[in-house]
Design an enzyme around this catalytic site. Structure first.
Site, PDB file in Angstrom:
ATOM      1  N   LYS A 196     -26.773  -5.463  55.025  1.00  0.00           N
ATOM      2  CA  LYS A 196     -26.988  -4.389  54.580  1.00  0.00           C
ATOM      3  C   LYS A 196     -28.469  -4.679  53.976  1.00  0.00           C
ATOM      4  O   LYS A 196     -28.536  -5.709  53.472  1.00  0.00           O
ATOM      5  CB  LYS A 196     -26.019  -4.112  53.551  1.00  0.00           C
ATOM      6  CG  LYS A 196     -24.875  -3.703  55.018  1.00  0.00           C
ATOM      7  CD  LYS A 196     -24.901  -2.065  55.433  1.00  0.00           C
ATOM      8  CE  LYS A 196     -23.634  -1.456  56.228  1.00  0.00           C
ATOM      9  NZ  LYS A 196     -23.307  -2.019  57.469  1.00  0.00           N
TER      10      LYS A 196
HETATM   11  C1  PLP Z   1     -21.831   3.921  58.613  1.00  0.00           C
HETATM   12  C2  PLP Z   1     -20.532   2.702  57.610  1.00  0.00           C
HETATM   13  N1  PLP Z   1     -19.916   2.689  56.947  1.00  0.00           N
HETATM   14  C3  PLP Z   1     -18.659   1.820  56.816  1.00  0.00           C
HETATM   15  C4  PLP Z   1     -18.995   0.632  56.597  1.00  0.00           C
HETATM   16  C5  PLP Z   1     -18.098  -0.319  56.435  1.00  0.00           C
HETATM   17  O1  PLP Z   1     -18.123  -1.241  55.521  1.00  0.00           O
HETATM   18  P1  PLP Z   1     -17.582  -3.034  55.289  1.00  0.00           P
HETATM   19  O2  PLP Z   1     -18.245  -3.726  56.728  1.00  0.00           O
HETATM   20  O3  PLP Z   1     -18.258  -3.264  54.387  1.00  0.00           O
HETATM   21  O4  PLP Z   1     -16.386  -2.618  55.732  1.00  0.00           O
HETATM   22  C6  PLP Z   1     -20.037   0.283  57.814  1.00  0.00           C
HETATM   23  C7  PLP Z   1     -20.409  -1.354  58.166  1.00  0.00           C
HETATM   24  O5  PLP Z   1     -20.959  -1.692  58.769  1.00  0.00           O
HETATM   25  C8  PLP Z   1     -21.180   0.926  58.063  1.00  0.00           C
HETATM   26  O6  PLP Z   1     -22.175   0.822  58.496  1.00  0.00           O
END
Ligand code: PLP
Length: 393
Positions: A196
């Site tokens: 990210k």
């Molecule tokens: C659109 C979206 N929502 C939620 C998430 C979840 O984030 P995390 O991986 O930090 O739990 C991601 C991560 O890849 C994402 O791309």
């Protein structure tokens, strides 16, 4: 590989693997982590509130609630929204599964809305068609880094008394009609995973202007307990009350220290991603079989991902072979995402193919290309050449 903002034309290393996303870690980040590690607080110390305030203020919002993943952020938002068994939550078909899984965590049912064909953002007309008396919340996903149509979604949310949640994991720093993500919904969820825009290794945050929602989420991330260890220490007290069933979603001080250091460069990194996207856009205007996603004129895109749609009519190969070709060229192409309800967990719960035809058709043509601030012009040219070659396969 040069760090962000180095546009000196350093040639790409032809045989180096070029991932689709990659973190940028500098000496300031390392120093910040070491300082936190040698401080009195490894977890839930002063760096948590400092990071929350700094990130919320980057967004132009009042409150930040730091948690240990973007997934935890979505779960906190679901709980604070009052989503529960029997409720429905509308989510776009094209997203990471965490966006809709969060509804299941609270015993609710995700309902999938289709996406706009040119942007793959949640389509407000499809949302309107899926609202029922059981709908409780809408989760808009800022797919690839472009904000969804929040004004249209707000009208629907107000009309039907729904909570509007932004899954802004792809879009820190992007704007909608001049307003930054983090201020566009009742609660906005961010992820600090290494691919990210900024990273805390794992981590996330919910940003909101509502102090009550923020207080609820701070309790929920700490087992449902309404005071933390540090607060009790300061008061010389030992007693606490667990008021609801929460989770341990706390983000440690050491990781918040990394986030604070990273945040100082976020603006610069978003600009670098936008410059790389502009180079891709210009190059692909000469490649008829690869069409970048559209960006609405009233928005800026923070470009977590750079996604093209292949025009398969013009090619002898399908998307999967195109993907394999790029991988053979040591380019870390990817595909974001198959419609969520195609996963076996969802199929086993009765979700069937055909629910969201625009999303399903788009999926067959999607290809994610490398995008991260440390890329240089040579890297972009190498990717574009490999995509151009698809015509000759
Ligand atoms: C659109 C979206 N929502 C939620 C998430 C979840 O984030 P995390 O991986 O930090 O739990 C991601 C991560 O890849 C994402 O791309």
């Amino acid at each position: 590989m040069p760090d962000s903002g180095d546009w000196s034309g350093v040639p790409a290393v032809e045989d180096a693997f070029l991932p689709y996303g990659r973190q940028s870690i500098g000496q300031d980040d390392i120093d910040a982590v070491v300082a936190a590690l040698t401080s009195d607080w490894l977890t839930t110390g002063p760096k948590v509130a400092e990071f929350e305030q700094a990130f919320a203020s980057f967004c132009g919002a009042e409150q930040g609630v730091a948690v240990n993943s973007g997934t935890a952020a979505l779960h906190c938002a679901m709980r604070a929204a009052g989503v529960g068994p029997g409720d429905e939550v509308i989510v776009p078909a094209i997203t990471f599964a965490a966006s809709s899984n969060a509804a299941f965590y609270e015993g609710a049912t995700p309902i999938f809305a289709d996406v706009e064909a040119d942007t793959l953002l949640i389509d407000p007309d499809s949302v309107a068609a899926k609202i029922t008396p059981r709908t409780r919340a809408i989760v808009a996903v800022d797919y690839a880094g472009q904000p969804a149509d929040y004004d249209a979604l707000r009208v629907l949310a107000d009309r039907h008394d729904l909570v509007l949640i932004a899954d802004a994991c792809h879009s820190p720093g992007a704007t909608y009609k001049g307003r930054k993500t983090g201020t566009l919904a009742d609660m906005s969820c961010f992820s600090f995973h290494p691919v990210k825009h900024l990273t805390t290794c794992e981590g996330g945050m919910v940003v909101t202007n509502d102090a009550e929602l923020a207080a609820h989420m701070r309790r929920f991330r700490n087992h449902g307990i309404d005071s933390d260890h540090r607060k009790r220490e300061a008061q010389g007290a030992f007693a606490y009350d667990m008021a609801e069933l929460g989770f341990n979603y706390r983000l440690p001080d050491v990781q918040c220290a990394l986030g604070i250091a990273q945040l100082k460069r976020l603006e610069e990194w978003v600009a670098a991603r936008q410059r790389i996207a502009a180079l891709y856009d210009t190059a692909f205007s000469q490649v008829p079989h690869a069409r970048p996603l559209a960006v609405h004129g009233d928005r800026t895109n923070a470009y977590h991902l750079y996604v093209v749609r292949l025009d398969l009519q013009q090619l002898e190969v399908g998307r999967d072979q195109a993907f394999a070709h790029l991988r053979a060229r040591r380019i870390g192409a990817n595909v974001h995402y198959a419609p969520v309800y195609w996963h076996s967990f969802y199929r086993a719960r009765g979700y069937e193919r055909g629910l969201c035809p625009v999303a399903e058709h788009a999926y067959e043509e999607l290809l994610t290309l490398p995008m991260f601030p440390g890329m240089n012009q040579g890297d972009v040219a190498r990717v574009v050449d490999a995509v151009r070659e698809l015509k000759r396969l």
